[in-house]
Design a protein around this motif. Structure first.
Motif, mmCIF file in Angstrom:
data_model
loop_
_atom_site.group_PDB
_atom_site.id
_atom_site.type_symbol
_atom_site.label_atom_id
_atom_site.label_comp_id
_atom_site.label_asym_id
_atom_site.label_seq_id
_atom_site.Cartn_x
_atom_site.Cartn_y
_atom_site.Cartn_z
ATOM 1 N N SER A 154 3.566 -4.432 -1.001
ATOM 2 C CA SER A 154 3.866 -3.018 -0.707
ATOM 3 C C SER A 154 5.126 -2.897 0.166
ATOM 4 O O SER A 154 5.991 -2.045 -0.096
ATOM 5 C CB SER A 154 2.671 -2.379 -0.007
ATOM 6 N N ARG A 155 5.270 -3.738 1.207
ATOM 7 C CA ARG A 155 6.458 -3.665 2.066
ATOM 8 C C ARG A 155 7.720 -3.985 1.277
ATOM 9 O O ARG A 155 8.764 -3.309 1.408
ATOM 10 C CB ARG A 155 6.321 -4.661 3.216
ATOM 11 N N TYR A 156 7.622 -5.030 0.472
ATOM 12 C CA TYR A 156 8.794 -5.417 -0.294
ATOM 13 C C TYR A 156 9.167 -4.322 -1.281
ATOM 14 O O TYR A 156 10.361 -4.023 -1.510
ATOM 15 C CB TYR A 156 8.538 -6.720 -1.026
ATOM 16 N N GLY A 157 8.217 -3.665 -1.827
ATOM 17 C CA GLY A 157 8.527 -2.582 -2.755
ATOM 18 C C GLY A 157 9.234 -1.421 -2.078
ATOM 19 O O GLY A 157 10.122 -0.784 -2.659
ATOM 20 N N ARG A 158 8.831 -1.097 -0.827
ATOM 21 C CA ARG A 158 9.466 0.019 -0.148
ATOM 22 C C ARG A 158 10.920 -0.260 0.221
ATOM 23 O O ARG A 158 11.803 0.564 0.011
ATOM 24 C CB ARG A 158 8.664 0.362 1.114
ATOM 25 N N VAL A 159 11.173 -1.437 0.775
ATOM 26 C CA VAL A 159 12.557 -1.752 1.166
ATOM 27 C C VAL A 159 13.437 -2.005 -0.041
ATOM 28 O O VAL A 159 14.665 -1.788 0.003
ATOM 29 C CB VAL A 159 12.598 -2.971 2.112
ATOM 30 N N ARG A 160 12.867 -2.402 -1.110
ATOM 31 C CA ARG A 160 13.661 -2.657 -2.319
ATOM 32 C C ARG A 160 14.139 -1.352 -2.933
ATOM 33 O O ARG A 160 15.202 -1.289 -3.550
ATOM 34 C CB ARG A 160 12.820 -3.447 -3.316
ATOM 35 N N ASP A 169 20.705 -6.726 3.503
ATOM 36 C CA ASP A 169 20.217 -7.593 2.419
ATOM 37 C C ASP A 169 19.360 -8.733 2.973
ATOM 38 O O ASP A 169 18.414 -9.207 2.320
ATOM 39 C CB ASP A 169 21.400 -8.170 1.652
ATOM 40 N N GLU A 170 19.654 -9.198 4.165
ATOM 41 C CA GLU A 170 18.869 -10.289 4.753
ATOM 42 C C GLU A 170 17.436 -9.854 5.011
ATOM 43 O O GLU A 170 16.470 -10.611 4.750
ATOM 44 C CB GLU A 170 19.537 -10.728 6.051
ATOM 45 N N LEU A 171 17.220 -8.642 5.484
ATOM 46 C CA LEU A 171 15.862 -8.155 5.743
ATOM 47 C C LEU A 171 15.108 -7.931 4.439
ATOM 48 O O LEU A 171 13.901 -8.218 4.343
ATOM 49 C CB LEU A 171 15.958 -6.863 6.546
ATOM 50 N N VAL A 172 15.816 -7.414 3.425
ATOM 51 C CA VAL A 172 15.168 -7.239 2.120
ATOM 52 C C VAL A 172 14.697 -8.601 1.574
ATOM 53 O O VAL A 172 13.605 -8.728 1.010
ATOM 54 C CB VAL A 172 16.128 -6.539 1.142
ATOM 55 N N GLU A 173 15.520 -9.631 1.738
ATOM 56 C CA GLU A 173 15.158 -10.972 1.258
ATOM 57 C C GLU A 173 13.946 -11.505 2.018
ATOM 58 O O GLU A 173 13.073 -12.197 1.451
ATOM 59 C CB GLU A 173 16.355 -11.911 1.414
ATOM 60 N N THR A 174 13.846 -11.165 3.279
ATOM 61 C CA THR A 174 12.692 -11.621 4.077
ATOM 62 C C THR A 174 11.403 -11.014 3.538
ATOM 63 O O THR A 174 10.366 -11.694 3.400
ATOM 64 C CB THR A 174 12.895 -11.234 5.551
ATOM 65 N N TYR A 175 11.418 -9.720 3.222
ATOM 66 C CA TYR A 175 10.208 -9.081 2.660
ATOM 67 C C TYR A 175 9.846 -9.669 1.288
ATOM 68 O O TYR A 175 8.650 -9.822 0.939
ATOM 69 C CB TYR A 175 10.431 -7.573 2.560
ATOM 70 N N ARG A 176 10.856 -9.991 0.512
ATOM 71 C CA ARG A 176 10.577 -10.573 -0.815
ATOM 72 C C ARG A 176 9.932 -11.950 -0.665
ATOM 73 O O ARG A 176 8.966 -12.287 -1.363
ATOM 74 C CB ARG A 176 11.876 -10.683 -1.602
#
Length: 419
Positions: A154-160, A169-176
């Motif tokens: 769910s978190r990765y979907g929101r930031v994506r 982009d670094e934070l998005v990669e962390t959630y993924r």
């Protein structure tokens, strides 16, 4: 002196008259003495000359052999053996354990799957409970990993889905990466849960192995363990039993006989046979050859033959001694049914060359008859040809007779001589 006496003295007899009276007296006495002397002389001559030449025999009447048109077979070979069971099992435990209960007794009939005995299952039950607890924990870990995966996904979907530049982009990669790690953790937890559940099955089977059940329906012939004893699949020591009981399938009973190599050519699978048990010698059990074991005993020069019983009876038990008569192929006699008769075995004599004969008693003389024999059973010897129903044959004493000899027939019931 009276007048009669005086007249008798004065009477004068002529000499010729006196001599005639004396001669008449001698002639009258001679036939009586001659006949009295001739009777014992004639009796002695008859006893010394005629009677010793007449053998003393008992007789029997040829009787019917059975229903008209009944098939018959000759005995080709006799052999001895024992009753054996093709299905026999000594029931033992798969695990080492102490006997807790024995639920059967010798002679008891049991059904397939019936509980026979049980071992002490306290250790197996504790191990099973531990395995069940571990399986429950593994299942809880699966649920936790599934929840973590849901949150990470769910978190990765929101930031994506945020506009580019709002989040680095670094934070998005962390959630993924967190979402993928949660997914991998769920897979590991699921595999651990499967393994834990498998362990439950193993320990459940271990507990089930403490209960001994009948592998097939049969009769318990022996019990070898009592409560408190230790049993094991293999012998471990002087106080360790390897079995609980022995079960025999009574429907699989047959007879194994050893046939000499010299006569094994007379036996073939499928041929009819007749079995007599040593315990019941007058009971004939129909049977059939199952097979000839294709190997010989070098020490005894015999071949084992398996004979199947066509009759199931509770009197037949394993290890009984038995005699098997192998019969020829049953054929319908071409002669009328009345020609097949039964006589006592003692009435049949075997001459040189193997010819079987009997002696028919007619008019006080023995007449030789060549006969053709069938099987011998409890009723007597079956004669297929050569005799007719009602013929009187010599029985005891027939081995001393000759054709045309005069015989003396003895009545077996009264011990008197028949005319």
């Amino acid at each position: 002196m009276s007048r009669e006496e005086l007249a008798r003295q004065l009477r004068i007899e002529r000499r010729g008259e006196t001599k005639t009276r004396q001669d008449r007296g001698r002639k009258a006495r001679w036939p009586v003495w001659g006949a009295a002397a001739a009777i014992p002389l004639a009796a002695a001559a008859w006893f010394l000359v005629a009677r010793p030449d007449e053998p003393r025999v008992t007789t029997a009447v040829a009787s019917p052999s059975g229903p008209a048109g009944a098939p018959s077979g000759s005995v080709l070979l006799d052999a001895s053996g024992y009753v054996v069971a093709r299905r026999e099992a000594t029931v033992s435990a798969k695990v080492v354990g102490k006997v807790a209960r024995v639920l059967i007794e010798e002679g008891q009939h049991v059904a397939a799957g019936q509980e026979l005995a049980s071992l002490d299952d306290s250790n197996a039950r504790a191990a099973l409970e531990q395995a069940v607890a571990q399986a429950n924990t593994a299942q809880a870990n699966v649920e936790l990993a599934r929840a973590n995966l849901g949150q990470a996904t769910s978190r990765y979907g929101r930031v994506r889905d945020l506009p580019r530049g709002v989040m680095s982009d670094e934070l998005v990669e962390t959630y993924r990466t967190a979402a993928e790690t949660a997914r991998d953790s769920l897979l590991v937890a699921q595999r651990q849960a499967i393994e834990a559940q498998a362990n439950v099955g193993v320990f459940r089977r271990a507990e089930d192995d403490t209960v001994l059940r009948a592998p097939f329906s049969g009769v318990v012939t022996a019990t070898t363990a009592d409560p408190g004893e230790i049993v094991a699949p293999v012998a471990g020591g002087g106080f360790t039993r390897t079995g609980i009981c022995t079960i025999v399938d009574m429907d699989s009973l047959e007879v194994d006989v050893d046939v000499s190599e010299s006569f094994i050519s007379r036996v073939a699978p499928g041929m009819p046979a007749r079995v007599k048990l040593d315990a019941y010698p007058d009971w004939e059990i129909p049977a059939q050859v199952i097979t000839v074991i294709p190997t010989a005993d070098r020490a005894k020069a015999t071949v084992t033959v398996r004979v199947g019983l066509k009759l199931k009876d509770p009197r037949i038990v394993p290890e009984m001694g038995a005699h098997v008569a192998f019969l020829g192929v049953q054929q319908q006699s071409a002669a009328p049914a009345a020609r097949a008769v039964v006589v006592p075995p003692a009435a049949v004599q075997t001459e040189e060359g193997g010819q079987s004969v009997v002696f028919v008693i007619t008019g006080g003389r023995a007449q030789r008859r060549a006969v053709r024999l069938g099987e011998r059973n409890a009723a007597g010897q079956l004669v297929l040809a050569g005799l007719q129903l009602g013929d009187v044959v010599a029985a005891q004493g027939a081995d001393h007779l000759k054709d045309g000899a005069s015989v003396k027939v003895a009545n077996q019931k009264r011990g008197e001589d028949n005319p």
